[in-house]
Design a protein around this motif. Sequence first.
Motif, PDB file in Angstrom:
ATOM      1  N   UNK A 121       1.003  -0.968   0.036  1.00  0.00           N
ATOM      2  CA  UNK A 121      -0.182   0.000  -0.011  1.00  0.00           C
ATOM      3  C   UNK A 121       0.826   1.255   0.059  1.00  0.00           C
ATOM      4  N   UNK A 122       0.923   2.017  -1.061  1.00  0.00           N
ATOM      5  CA  UNK A 122       1.755   3.188  -1.063  1.00  0.00           C
ATOM      6  C   UNK A 122       1.016   4.326  -0.224  1.00  0.00           C
ATOM      7  N   UNK A 123       1.840   4.922   0.510  1.00  0.00           N
ATOM      8  CA  UNK A 123       1.354   5.985   1.231  1.00  0.00           C
ATOM      9  C   UNK A 123       1.630   7.551   0.865  1.00  0.00           C
ATOM     10  N   UNK A 124       0.822   8.202   0.896  1.00  0.00           N
ATOM     11  CA  UNK A 124       1.184   9.828   0.575  1.00  0.00           C
ATOM     12  C   UNK A 124       1.378  10.441   2.063  1.00  0.00           C
ATOM     13  N   UNK A 125       2.516  11.186   2.236  1.00  0.00           N
ATOM     14  CA  UNK A 125       2.557  12.081   3.248  1.00  0.00           C
ATOM     15  C   UNK A 125       1.895  13.241   3.047  1.00  0.00           C
ATOM     16  N   UNK A 126       0.652  13.486   3.501  1.00  0.00           N
ATOM     17  CA  UNK A 126       0.011  14.416   3.433  1.00  0.00           C
ATOM     18  C   UNK A 126       0.298  15.924   3.989  1.00  0.00           C
ATOM     19  N   UNK A 127       0.472  16.872   3.367  1.00  0.00           N
ATOM     20  CA  UNK A 127       0.524  18.207   3.885  1.00  0.00           C
ATOM     21  C   UNK A 127       0.205  19.381   3.009  1.00  0.00           C
ATOM     22  N   UNK A 128       0.319  20.322   3.544  1.00  0.00           N
ATOM     23  CA  UNK A 128      -0.151  21.396   2.597  1.00  0.00           C
ATOM     24  C   UNK A 128       1.186  22.615   2.286  1.00  0.00           C
ATOM     25  N   UNK A 129       1.065  22.923   1.118  1.00  0.00           N
ATOM     26  CA  UNK A 129       2.252  24.141   0.652  1.00  0.00           C
ATOM     27  C   UNK A 129       2.209  24.480  -0.650  1.00  0.00           C
ATOM     28  N   UNK A 130       2.839  25.518  -1.094  1.00  0.00           N
ATOM     29  CA  UNK A 130       2.390  25.918  -2.655  1.00  0.00           C
ATOM     30  C   UNK A 130       2.930  24.656  -3.545  1.00  0.00           C
ATOM     31  N   UNK A 131       3.717  23.714  -3.203  1.00  0.00           N
ATOM     32  CA  UNK A 131       3.917  22.638  -4.242  1.00  0.00           C
ATOM     33  C   UNK A 131       3.098  21.322  -4.141  1.00  0.00           C
ATOM     34  N   UNK A 132       2.401  21.221  -2.966  1.00  0.00           N
ATOM     35  CA  UNK A 132       1.678  20.100  -2.810  1.00  0.00           C
ATOM     36  C   UNK A 132      -0.019  20.290  -3.467  1.00  0.00           C
ATOM     37  N   UNK A 133       0.163  20.273  -4.641  1.00  0.00           N
ATOM     38  CA  UNK A 133      -1.040  20.334  -5.498  1.00  0.00           C
ATOM     39  C   UNK A 133      -1.861  19.129  -5.603  1.00  0.00           C
ATOM     40  N   UNK A 134      -3.040  19.066  -5.955  1.00  0.00           N
ATOM     41  CA  UNK A 134      -3.617  18.105  -6.645  1.00  0.00           C
ATOM     42  C   UNK A 134      -3.009  17.270  -7.704  1.00  0.00           C
ATOM     43  N   UNK A 135      -2.528  18.116  -8.667  1.00  0.00           N
ATOM     44  CA  UNK A 135      -1.910  17.660  -9.801  1.00  0.00           C
ATOM     45  C   UNK A 135      -0.675  16.746  -9.329  1.00  0.00           C
ATOM     46  N   UNK A 136       0.086  17.339  -8.308  1.00  0.00           N
ATOM     47  CA  UNK A 136       1.585  16.628  -7.917  1.00  0.00           C
ATOM     48  C   UNK A 136       1.052  15.224  -7.225  1.00  0.00           C
ATOM     49  N   UNK A 137       0.073  15.672  -6.162  1.00  0.00           N
ATOM     50  CA  UNK A 137      -0.462  14.128  -5.587  1.00  0.00           C
ATOM     51  C   UNK A 137      -0.898  13.236  -6.501  1.00  0.00           C
ATOM     52  N   UNK A 138      -1.575  13.363  -7.508  1.00  0.00           N
ATOM     53  CA  UNK A 138      -2.174  12.675  -8.537  1.00  0.00           C
ATOM     54  C   UNK A 138      -0.999  11.817  -9.215  1.00  0.00           C
ATOM     55  N   UNK A 139      -0.084  12.584  -9.364  1.00  0.00           N
ATOM     56  CA  UNK A 139       1.268  12.256 -10.223  1.00  0.00           C
ATOM     57  C   UNK A 139       2.037  11.318  -9.262  1.00  0.00           C
ATOM     58  N   UNK A 140       2.002  11.599  -8.146  1.00  0.00           N
ATOM     59  CA  UNK A 140       2.746  10.657  -7.022  1.00  0.00           C
ATOM     60  C   UNK A 140       2.004   9.183  -7.017  1.00  0.00           C
ATOM     61  N   UNK A 141       0.660   9.444  -6.917  1.00  0.00           N
ATOM     62  CA  UNK A 141      -0.282   8.071  -6.988  1.00  0.00           C
ATOM     63  C   UNK A 141       0.021   7.316  -8.077  1.00  0.00           C
ATOM     64  N   UNK A 142       0.187   8.017  -9.282  1.00  0.00           N
ATOM     65  CA  UNK A 142       0.386   7.112 -10.453  1.00  0.00           C
ATOM     66  C   UNK A 142       1.594   6.505 -10.402  1.00  0.00           C
ATOM     67  N   UNK A 143       2.633   7.208 -10.136  1.00  0.00           N
ATOM     68  CA  UNK A 143       4.115   6.600  -9.717  1.00  0.00           C
ATOM     69  C   UNK A 143       4.028   5.221  -8.898  1.00  0.00           C
ATOM     70  N   UNK A 144       3.273   5.498  -8.004  1.00  0.00           N
ATOM     71  CA  UNK A 144       3.072   4.395  -6.988  1.00  0.00           C
ATOM     72  C   UNK A 144       2.210   2.918  -7.743  1.00  0.00           C
ATOM     73  N   UNK A 145       1.464   3.558  -8.277  1.00  0.00           N
ATOM     74  CA  UNK A 145       0.751   2.292  -9.038  1.00  0.00           C
ATOM     75  C   UNK A 145       1.533   1.647 -10.182  1.00  0.00           C
ATOM     76  N   UNK A 146       2.251   2.419 -10.721  1.00  0.00           N
ATOM     77  CA  UNK A 146       3.480   1.686 -11.670  1.00  0.00           C
ATOM     78  C   UNK A 146       4.505   1.047 -11.079  1.00  0.00           C
ATOM     79  N   UNK A 147       4.790   1.289  -9.743  1.00  0.00           N
ATOM     80  CA  UNK A 147       5.642   0.282  -9.030  1.00  0.00           C
ATOM     81  C   UNK A 147       5.110  -0.757  -8.577  1.00  0.00           C
ATOM     82  N   UNK A 148       3.668  -0.993  -8.649  1.00  0.00           N
ATOM     83  CA  UNK A 148       3.000  -2.147  -8.139  1.00  0.00           C
ATOM     84  C   UNK A 148       2.127  -2.083  -6.825  1.00  0.00           C
ATOM     85  N   UNK A 149       2.075  -0.753  -6.338  1.00  0.00           N
ATOM     86  CA  UNK A 149       1.056  -0.584  -5.082  1.00  0.00           C
ATOM     87  C   UNK A 149      -0.264  -0.882  -5.710  1.00  0.00           C
ATOM     88  N   UNK A 150      -0.853  -1.634  -4.454  1.00  0.00           N
ATOM     89  CA  UNK A 150      -2.503  -2.042  -5.193  1.00  0.00           C
ATOM     90  C   UNK A 150      -3.376  -1.380  -4.448  1.00  0.00           C
TER      91      UNK A 150
END
Length: 253
Positions: A121-150
């Motif tokens: 289970x790939x976990x995002x460490x959630x926080x808020x800042x100018x760079x922690x955008x929805x777009x960046x979080x979704x990109x992170x999730x996609x990377x985790x999926x590609x790595x094999x996280x279910x």
Amino acid sequence: ATRMRVEDMLPACEVLDKAGFYSLECWGGATFDSCLRFLNEDPWERLRKLKAALPNTKLQMLFRGQNILGYKHYADDVVEAFVAKSIENGIDVIRIFDALNDVRNIQVAVDETIKNGAIASGAISYTTSPVHTLKNYVALCKEMKEMGCSTICIKDMAGVMTPVEAKDLVGAIKDAMPEMRVILHTHSTTGMAYMTILKAVESGCDIIDTATSCFSGGTSQPATETIYDALTELGYETGLDRGILKEVNDHFK
């Protein structure tokens, strides 16, 4: 979370095993450390005892990526061996994160988890800042999926996620990867968690982390029974047994 001895856990396991939970987080994170520092317990023995007492429930642990359960980076072979031994001794789900969301630091642990037949289970460490955008979080999730996280876990360790932020983030992940199961882990630290969980569920969140009511609130999670009652009234099927949840709480109270 970190001062209960295994002898106080085992009598509750028969009841807990009937509740219908997706999983029980019972190892890893700070608990390993606490067994050694404060409780004079063998954490591996604890895991084996819990596995024997909970045959019908997946056991879950929190894993700090390349840091394993410690506070520094370890060599790849140490990470691989620790993951393999965790699964061998009873872990079914490993929730893997990196504090700075650098996926390079979870790759080895994810690979080894999958190799040994457990759920990564790939976990995002959630926080808020100018760079922690929805777009960046979704990109992170996609990377985790590609790595094999279910599954993907949104790990809001500080309890700062607001209901609107939960709605937007869960919705964005589900829009991008509708087949991916999304988990929300938040804390009641700011008092926001009950509202945040409700909006996350309404937006398609599949799994939520809660704590039995006598251990809930504050820096813990929202109460299992409260969330159960609210969601059931709203028409959600949780799969849990309300009578069993009361028995669990009665035991620990």
